[in-house]
Design a protein around this motif. Structure first.
Motif, mmCIF file in Angstrom:
data_model
loop_
_atom_site.group_PDB
_atom_site.id
_atom_site.type_symbol
_atom_site.label_atom_id
_atom_site.label_comp_id
_atom_site.label_asym_id
_atom_site.label_seq_id
_atom_site.Cartn_x
_atom_site.Cartn_y
_atom_site.Cartn_z
ATOM 1 N N UNK A 1 -51.559 -40.555 -31.295
ATOM 2 C CA UNK A 1 -52.715 -40.100 -32.088
ATOM 3 C C UNK A 1 -53.900 -39.682 -31.234
ATOM 4 N N UNK A 2 -54.041 -40.251 -30.039
ATOM 5 C CA UNK A 2 -55.200 -39.938 -29.203
ATOM 6 C C UNK A 2 -54.932 -38.859 -28.167
ATOM 7 N N UNK A 3 -53.701 -38.395 -28.065
ATOM 8 C CA UNK A 3 -53.380 -37.388 -27.059
ATOM 9 C C UNK A 3 -51.927 -37.467 -26.688
ATOM 10 N N UNK A 4 -51.621 -37.351 -25.417
ATOM 11 C CA UNK A 4 -50.246 -37.409 -24.959
ATOM 12 C C UNK A 4 -50.155 -38.267 -23.707
ATOM 13 N N UNK A 5 -48.943 -38.758 -23.446
ATOM 14 C CA UNK A 5 -48.640 -39.500 -22.236
ATOM 15 C C UNK A 5 -47.462 -38.831 -21.542
ATOM 16 N N UNK A 6 -47.445 -38.868 -20.228
ATOM 17 C CA UNK A 6 -46.333 -38.309 -19.479
ATOM 18 C C UNK A 6 -45.146 -39.261 -19.495
ATOM 19 N N UNK A 7 -43.967 -38.744 -19.728
ATOM 20 C CA UNK A 7 -42.752 -39.519 -19.539
ATOM 21 C C UNK A 7 -42.377 -39.474 -18.047
ATOM 22 N N UNK A 8 -41.331 -40.193 -17.695
ATOM 23 C CA UNK A 8 -40.869 -40.141 -16.312
ATOM 24 C C UNK A 8 -40.468 -38.731 -15.913
ATOM 25 N N UNK A 9 -39.757 -38.052 -16.813
ATOM 26 C CA UNK A 9 -39.361 -36.669 -16.526
ATOM 27 C C UNK A 9 -40.580 -35.766 -16.436
ATOM 28 N N UNK A 10 -41.575 -36.030 -17.283
ATOM 29 C CA UNK A 10 -42.791 -35.223 -17.253
ATOM 30 C C UNK A 10 -43.548 -35.374 -15.946
ATOM 31 N N UNK A 11 -43.575 -36.588 -15.407
ATOM 32 C CA UNK A 11 -44.263 -36.816 -14.139
ATOM 33 C C UNK A 11 -43.581 -36.045 -13.014
ATOM 34 N N UNK A 12 -42.237 -36.012 -13.045
ATOM 35 C CA UNK A 12 -41.502 -35.254 -12.033
ATOM 36 C C UNK A 12 -41.819 -33.771 -12.155
ATOM 37 N N UNK A 13 -41.809 -33.243 -13.379
ATOM 38 C CA UNK A 13 -42.064 -31.816 -13.569
ATOM 39 C C UNK A 13 -43.507 -31.461 -13.216
ATOM 40 N N UNK A 14 -44.436 -32.377 -13.443
ATOM 41 C CA UNK A 14 -45.824 -32.092 -13.078
ATOM 42 C C UNK A 14 -45.934 -31.863 -11.573
ATOM 43 N N UNK A 15 -45.336 -32.743 -10.777
ATOM 44 C CA UNK A 15 -45.385 -32.578 -9.319
ATOM 45 C C UNK A 15 -44.655 -31.315 -8.886
ATOM 46 N N UNK A 16 -43.442 -31.106 -9.420
ATOM 47 C CA UNK A 16 -42.667 -29.934 -9.032
ATOM 48 C C UNK A 16 -43.311 -28.657 -9.556
ATOM 49 N N UNK A 17 -43.853 -28.727 -10.759
ATOM 50 C CA UNK A 17 -44.485 -27.547 -11.356
ATOM 51 C C UNK A 17 -45.718 -27.110 -10.597
ATOM 52 N N UNK A 18 -46.536 -28.067 -10.186
ATOM 53 C CA UNK A 18 -47.710 -27.715 -9.376
ATOM 54 C C UNK A 18 -47.281 -26.998 -8.103
ATOM 55 N N UNK A 19 -46.260 -27.548 -7.431
ATOM 56 C CA UNK A 19 -45.788 -26.936 -6.191
ATOM 57 C C UNK A 19 -45.256 -25.528 -6.441
ATOM 58 N N UNK A 20 -44.522 -25.343 -7.547
ATOM 59 C CA UNK A 20 -43.965 -24.030 -7.852
ATOM 60 C C UNK A 20 -45.069 -23.024 -8.161
ATOM 61 N N UNK A 21 -46.061 -23.444 -8.934
ATOM 62 C CA UNK A 21 -47.169 -22.536 -9.258
ATOM 63 C C UNK A 21 -47.982 -22.200 -8.017
#
Length: 301
Positions: free
Chosen positions: A58-78
């Motif tokens: 209700x207050x927003x979103x939380x990263x899952x384990x997979x989301x945390x991995x994609x955040x790191x990899x996604x930043x590097x890719x971008x």
């Protein structure tokens, strides 16, 4: 344009915005789009990858384990995509140049000799020097704003970069000239870290935030020296900082502090002749004694 095995760059950019904001509304405002298409794009990305990336609350979103991995990899890719675009544009201009980044107030023992020696190499191109804030030079190199960087070990990360070591220095603690310990012949790291009246500064993270702590948040070298002169902080710095200290500051050796090594770094996939020449010149200099101009002249002839 695609990245990460078919994942679209647009989807990655949308996901990273949500993952950093942890709120779809704020992420949509940051991206300048409406929230519904942002939500649909993230859901499509989750289906494409077959993994839940975000946990909606209700207050927003939380990263899952997979989301945390994609955040790191996604930043590097971008970052890699942005770097490729920037370097390609620079390579396509009529008058090519090399962008070299160094931390403002640092590498004073390296940069003048390096620029002078490289300027003597036949076919050398213009060198744009960027003096960055504390800890920023690594990211200038990684995201393509710079072609080559002067970094400092053990403080800057060189993971994924090609490097050559140039010079190594001991460290000193910079104190206000009126401080009782300013007359000491040397201090230990433990003594410096336990000074009750002079906390160590807090350096910025990549996102601009600062870690918790009692010391002042600093942005650049000049600001740091002013805070020390005012009696608000002390700092352990490479001994080469002595050349930039005013009469109101004192440098005291800290023998047990880790030595600082200046390295020249560049992307491993670089095919720039100018970068190669600049790196070669950097490794042939005798820092503190001036460039070995005779050697450089013989190699260039």
């Amino acid at each position: 344009m695609t990245t990460l095995a078919g994942v679209e760059t647009r989807e990655l950019r949308y996901f990273v915005a949500v993952a950093e904001e942890l709120h779809f509304g704020r992420a949509a405002a940051r991206l300048g789009i409406a929230q519904p298409p942002l939500s649909r794009a993230v859901q499509q990305l989750e289906r494409r990858l077959g993994a839940q990336l975000l946990e909606r609350t209700p207050r927003g979103v939380l990263l899952t384990g997979a989301g945390a991995v994609l955040l790191a990899e996604g930043r590097a890719a971008l970052d890699a995509v942005a770097a490729a675009e920037r370097r390609t544009r620079r390579a396509g201009v009529e008058d090519p140049k090399v962008v070299l980044v160094s931390k403002a107030g640092a590498s004073n023992d390296v940069l003048p000799d390096l620029l002078a020696a490289y300027g003597r190499v036949p076919g050398s191109v213009a060198v744009d020097v960027v003096l960055s804030g504390i800890g920023e030079q690594e990211w200038y190199l990684r995201d393509g704003r710079a072609d080559v960087a002067l970094l400092h070990l053990p403080f800057d990360s060189t993971v994924g970069l090609d490097t050559e070591e140039l010079v190594t220095h001991d460290q000193v603690v910079v104190l206000p000239g009126h401080h009782p310990l300013a007359a000491r012949a040397e201090l230990t790291t433990a003594e410096v870290e336990s000074l009750p009246d002079l906390p160590l500064p807090r350096w910025p993270n990549r996102d601009g935030s600062y870690p918790d702590g009692p010391g002042p948040a600093v942005r650049d070298h000049l600001q740091l020296l002013q805070l020390i002169a005012l009696g608000r902080a002390a700092a352990i710095l490479p001994e080469t900082c002595r050349s930039s200290l005013g009469s109101d500051l004192v440098a005291v050796p800290v023998p047990d502090a880790p030595k600082v090594t200046t390295v020249i770094a560049w992307p491993p996939h670089s095919r720039s002749r100018a970068v190669a020449d600049l790196v070669r010149v950097a490794t042939e200099l005798d820092y503190g004694a001036g460039p070995r101009l005779e050697s450089l002249d013989r190699r260039a002839s």
